[in-house]
Enzyme design. Sequence first.
Site, PDB file in Angstrom:
ATOM      1  N   GLU A   1       8.993  -3.729  11.417  1.00 31.48           N
ATOM      2  CA  GLU A   1       9.328  -2.584  10.669  1.00 31.48           C
ATOM      3  C   GLU A   1      10.052  -1.422  11.299  1.00 31.48           C
ATOM      4  O   GLU A   1       9.044  -1.117  12.835  1.00 31.48           O
ATOM      5  CB  GLU A   1       8.753  -1.740   9.816  1.00 31.48           C
ATOM      6  CG  GLU A   1       8.161  -0.168   9.241  1.00 31.48           C
ATOM      7  CD  GLU A   1       7.407  -0.097   8.341  1.00 31.48           C
ATOM      8  OE1 GLU A   1       7.738   1.320   7.695  1.00 31.48           O
ATOM      9  OE2 GLU A   1       6.566  -0.556   7.854  1.00 31.48           O
TER      10      GLU A   1
ATOM     11  N   GLU B   1      -2.028  -5.352   9.108  1.00 31.31           N
ATOM     12  CA  GLU B   1      -1.067  -4.936   9.814  1.00 31.31           C
ATOM     13  C   GLU B   1      -1.193  -5.213  11.222  1.00 31.31           C
ATOM     14  O   GLU B   1      -2.714  -5.180  11.118  1.00 31.31           O
ATOM     15  CB  GLU B   1      -1.264  -2.939   9.589  1.00 31.31           C
ATOM     16  CG  GLU B   1       0.183  -2.561   8.566  1.00 31.31           C
ATOM     17  CD  GLU B   1      -0.034  -1.454   8.553  1.00 31.31           C
ATOM     18  OE1 GLU B   1      -0.163  -0.853   9.464  1.00 31.31           O
ATOM     19  OE2 GLU B   1       0.904  -0.982   7.413  1.00 31.31           O
TER      20      GLU B   1
ATOM     21  N   ASP C   1       0.516  -1.011  -0.033  1.00 30.57           N
ATOM     22  CA  ASP C   1      -0.266   0.307  -0.359  1.00 30.57           C
ATOM     23  C   ASP C   1       0.684   1.149  -0.030  1.00 30.57           C
ATOM     24  O   ASP C   1       0.129   2.478  -0.291  1.00 30.57           O
ATOM     25  CB  ASP C   1      -0.852   0.029   0.920  1.00 30.57           C
ATOM     26  CG  ASP C   1      -0.274  -0.202   2.508  1.00 30.57           C
ATOM     27  OD1 ASP C   1       0.811  -0.169   2.289  1.00 30.57           O
ATOM     28  OD2 ASP C   1      -0.808   0.052   3.235  1.00 30.57           O
TER      29      ASP C   1
ATOM     30  N   ASP D   1      -0.720  -6.356  -0.094  1.00 28.65           N
ATOM     31  CA  ASP D   1      -1.149  -5.671   0.429  1.00 28.65           C
ATOM     32  C   ASP D   1      -3.051  -5.740   0.904  1.00 28.65           C
ATOM     33  O   ASP D   1      -3.134  -4.456   0.051  1.00 28.65           O
ATOM     34  CB  ASP D   1      -0.973  -4.345   1.199  1.00 28.65           C
ATOM     35  CG  ASP D   1       0.344  -3.772   1.934  1.00 28.65           C
ATOM     36  OD1 ASP D   1       0.349  -5.395   3.498  1.00 28.65           O
ATOM     37  OD2 ASP D   1       1.466  -3.322   2.183  1.00 28.65           O
TER      38      ASP D   1
END
Length: 345
Positions: free
Chosen positions: A213, A145, A74, A113
């Site tokens: 991340e 996520e 994304d 994503d």
Amino acid sequence: MRGLRQLTRRLLSNVPENTVYGGPKTQTPSQRVTLANLRQKYARGEPITMVTAYDYPSAVHVDQAGIDICLVGDSAAMVVHGHDTTLPVTLELMLAHCQAVARGATRPLLVGDLPFGSYESSSNQAVDSAVRVLKEGGMDAIKLEGGAPSRISAAGAIVEAGIAVMGHVGLTPQAISVLGGFRPQGKSVSSAVKVVETALALQEAGCFSVVLECVPAPVAAAVTSALQIPTIGIGGGPFCSGQVLVYHDLLGMLQHPHHAKVTPKFCKQYARVGDVINKALSEYKQEVESKTFPGPSHTPYKINAKDVDGFLKELQRLGLSDAATAAAAAAENIEIAGKQSTKSS
């Protein structure tokens, strides 16, 4: 009957008999990377490579480089569409990017994503979105996520639906409203423990891998040790099971002051492709303005002298004398330029 047999053989000729009846085949470099291949690399302790792609050309490059996983991220919202965050990109737009990448990358595992707003409402919404990413987008797996319990539940529901899921912890760009911007995570005891716990929860939900991340290297190392699935680092240091970078970032595609401000500190630029593009565009502009392009070598389509004369007469008959004069001058100019080019070569 004979014609029917010939037709049947022709229709089936692109499906070799040993492909249908020969059973599983040994993986070769030209075949699609599968979850089984990734598990084998992980078991052997071999680093896993992942790079983003957003269209057909970037997918072809990622494919030819032999990258293990191609992520249609994304992050397209930022590096392709010029937004400041990943939030504006929609599922429909992500599907278009996925389809283009699927046409260009035949070897890597393709992961798409789930964008913000496509899976948070309910597990049913999450499953429906994930199904579309595979059926319409041509992906092999999805990424979402993690963090909130609802997102971990969504990951579990998608896995139960038979779809492979890659998790994502640490800095989760879709949550910048809560995080207060693009801020590293795991820098305090409580934050570091949360990163570990979230990663474990995603593993428990059935994820085949987790992206880490923007977390300190010791935190990434702890997560990697605690999990029994691969970790893919992006700004997480060298102790992950693999690494991922954004295509545009690692290639130095966007050489612009604004982009320089938002290029992550952890990203190594392996080239400055943006400089090459800018130079090429400037040279093109200069050659067009100076009328040196296109020259004889880039003016390939010819019309013989007899047809030129006939064409000029037809233009005169139509009352287009200025057009006839222009065509005659062009024909003479091209002939002279061609002779000069031949002599110089």
